[in-house]
Scaffold this active site. Structure first.
Site, PDB file in Angstrom:
ATOM      1  N   ALA A  33       0.858  -1.193   0.000  1.00  0.00           N
ATOM      2  CA  ALA A  33       0.000   0.000   0.000  1.00  0.00           C
ATOM      3  C   ALA A  33       0.896   1.246   0.000  1.00  0.00           C
ATOM      4  CB  ALA A  33      -0.968   0.004   1.190  1.00  0.00           C
ATOM      5  N   HIS A  35       2.961   4.671  -0.670  1.00  0.00           N
ATOM      6  CA  HIS A  35       2.600   6.068  -0.937  1.00  0.00           C
ATOM      7  C   HIS A  35       3.889   6.886  -1.045  1.00  0.00           C
ATOM      8  CE1 HIS A  35       3.522   6.540   3.275  1.00  0.00           C
ATOM      9  NE2 HIS A  35       2.567   5.678   3.612  1.00  0.00           N
ATOM     10  N   HIS A  38       6.829   6.133   1.252  1.00  0.00           N
ATOM     11  CA  HIS A  38       7.679   4.990   0.872  1.00  0.00           C
ATOM     12  C   HIS A  38       8.582   5.363  -0.303  1.00  0.00           C
ATOM     13  CE1 HIS A  38       4.098   2.812   2.649  1.00  0.00           C
ATOM     14  NE2 HIS A  38       5.089   2.304   3.344  1.00  0.00           N
ATOM     15  N   LYS A 149       8.208   8.315  11.080  1.00  0.00           N
ATOM     16  CA  LYS A 149       6.822   8.356  11.536  1.00  0.00           C
ATOM     17  C   LYS A 149       6.582   7.261  12.583  1.00  0.00           C
ATOM     18  CE  LYS A 149       2.222   7.471   9.899  1.00  0.00           C
ATOM     19  NZ  LYS A 149       2.340   6.128  10.390  1.00  0.00           N
ATOM     20  N   GLN A 153       9.101   2.153  16.607  1.00  0.00           N
ATOM     21  CA  GLN A 153       9.619   1.033  15.799  1.00  0.00           C
ATOM     22  C   GLN A 153      11.079   1.282  15.418  1.00  0.00           C
ATOM     23  OE1 GLN A 153       7.423  -0.950  12.440  1.00  0.00           O
ATOM     24  NE2 GLN A 153       8.651   0.373  11.156  1.00  0.00           N
TER      25      GLN A 153
HETATM   26  O1  PAF Z   1       6.736  -0.187   9.128  1.00  0.00           O
HETATM   27  C1  PAF Z   1       6.280  -1.172   8.510  1.00  0.00           C
HETATM   28  O2  PAF Z   1       5.721  -1.062   7.412  1.00  0.00           O
HETATM   29  C2  PAF Z   1       6.409  -2.552   9.122  1.00  0.00           C
HETATM   30  O3  PAF Z   1       6.293  -2.506  10.500  1.00  0.00           O
HETATM   31  C3  PAF Z   1       7.696  -3.286   8.703  1.00  0.00           C
HETATM   32  C4  PAF Z   1       8.943  -2.564   9.190  1.00  0.00           C
HETATM   33  C5  PAF Z   1       7.748  -3.408   7.183  1.00  0.00           C
HETATM   34  C6  PAF Z   1       7.706  -4.687   9.303  1.00  0.00           C
HETATM   35  O4  PAF Z   1       6.616  -5.443   8.860  1.00  0.00           O
END
Ligand code: PAF
Length: 253
Positions: A33, A35, A38, A149, A153
């Site tokens: 998905a 955008h 990315h 963002k 993570q």
């Molecule tokens: O940030 C994301 O899109 C996900 O958490 C990742 C790092 C691809 C792991 O699935």
């Protein structure tokens, strides 16, 4: 167009050939998905490496809510179009190949992962760290690109790389925002027109110089369901719900 690999065996052969060529490799892990956010990660990877790998894998183990997993958009065709000219390879593995152990082996961080997103979504970061570790082992990139963002993570992935001595540089990339300030996210497309207009108040309120509790109250008053607003190491992180869409964001304090 990126060359698509759905079978890990075929990808491993390609990757072994790259070892012999001595080329540098940048990696952008995603759940699809795609955008413009990315795209900016891919462009940065393109600028800093000889070859760029994109992975598209909707990772089931990081979804604590099966309904959320079910409605996660899957858009391979448009994703490959968006990666055209910036990614050389797209890994699109199956769940069976990614989890041959049925998720019996997993990566757990014992502190930060239980707070904020982790408190709202139990097990979420175990799933994220496990899949990122698997992907880093499969791709063996020189650099991997993560958006700021998802700040929590990013911190957890950086911590894992340090703790396990993984031979990769994690490159944090600035959040890409719409002109009204809302951070780009695959989830934004689920908002109605009026919800989308209100959503812009989320980063604006986070940015106001008031204590975190006051920001949480202001978000509630504006019509958001507030999961948390917390300050951590000079950054304010927040998560809200709007029309059943969950938005997360963060701002430097
Ligand atoms: O940030 C994301 O899109 C996900 O958490 C990742 C790092 C691809 C792991 O699935």
């Amino acid at each position: 167009m990126p060359r698509v690999y759905t079978r890990l065996g075929e990808w491993k052969l390609e990757r072994a050939a790259m070892d012999r060529s001595g080329l540098s490799l940048g990696f952008v892990p995603t759940m699809g998905a795609l955008h413009a956010g990315h795209r900016s990660l891919l462009e940065r990877a393109r600028a800093e490496n000889d070859r760029v790998v994109l992975s598209i894998f909707v990772n089931p183990t990081q979804f604590n809510d099966p309904a959320d997993l079910k409605r996660y958009p899957q858009t391979l065709g448009p994703d490959l179009d968006l990666a055209d000219g910036v990614a050389d390879y797209a890994l699109f593995p199956s769940r069976a190949e990614m989890y041959p152990d049925d998720y019996n082996y997993r990566m757990t961080e014992g502190s930060l992962s239980a707070r904020m997103e982790g408190a709202q979504r139990p097990g979420h970061f175990d799933g994220v760290l496990t899949v990122v570790l698997k992907l880093l082992n499969l791709v063996r990139p020189h650099r991997a690109y993560f958006g700021e963002k998802d700040w929590q993570q990013l911190l957890l992935v950086q911590g894992m790389v340090r703790a396990l001595f993984l031979p990769v540089e994690i490159v944090p990339c600035p959040t890409v925002r719409d002109p009204d300030g809302l951070a780009l996210s695959s989830r934004n497309r689920g908002l109605s027109e009026s919800g989308r207009a209100l959503a812009a108040a989320f980063p604006r309120i986070l940015r106001e110089p008031a204590p975190a509790q006051r920001a949480a109250k202001a978000l509630g008053d504006a019509g958001f369901g507030v999961d948390y607003v917390e300050d951590h190491a000079g950054v304010r992180l927040g998560a809200v719900r709007l029309e059943e869409i969950r938005l997360i964001d963060n701002v430097r304090l």
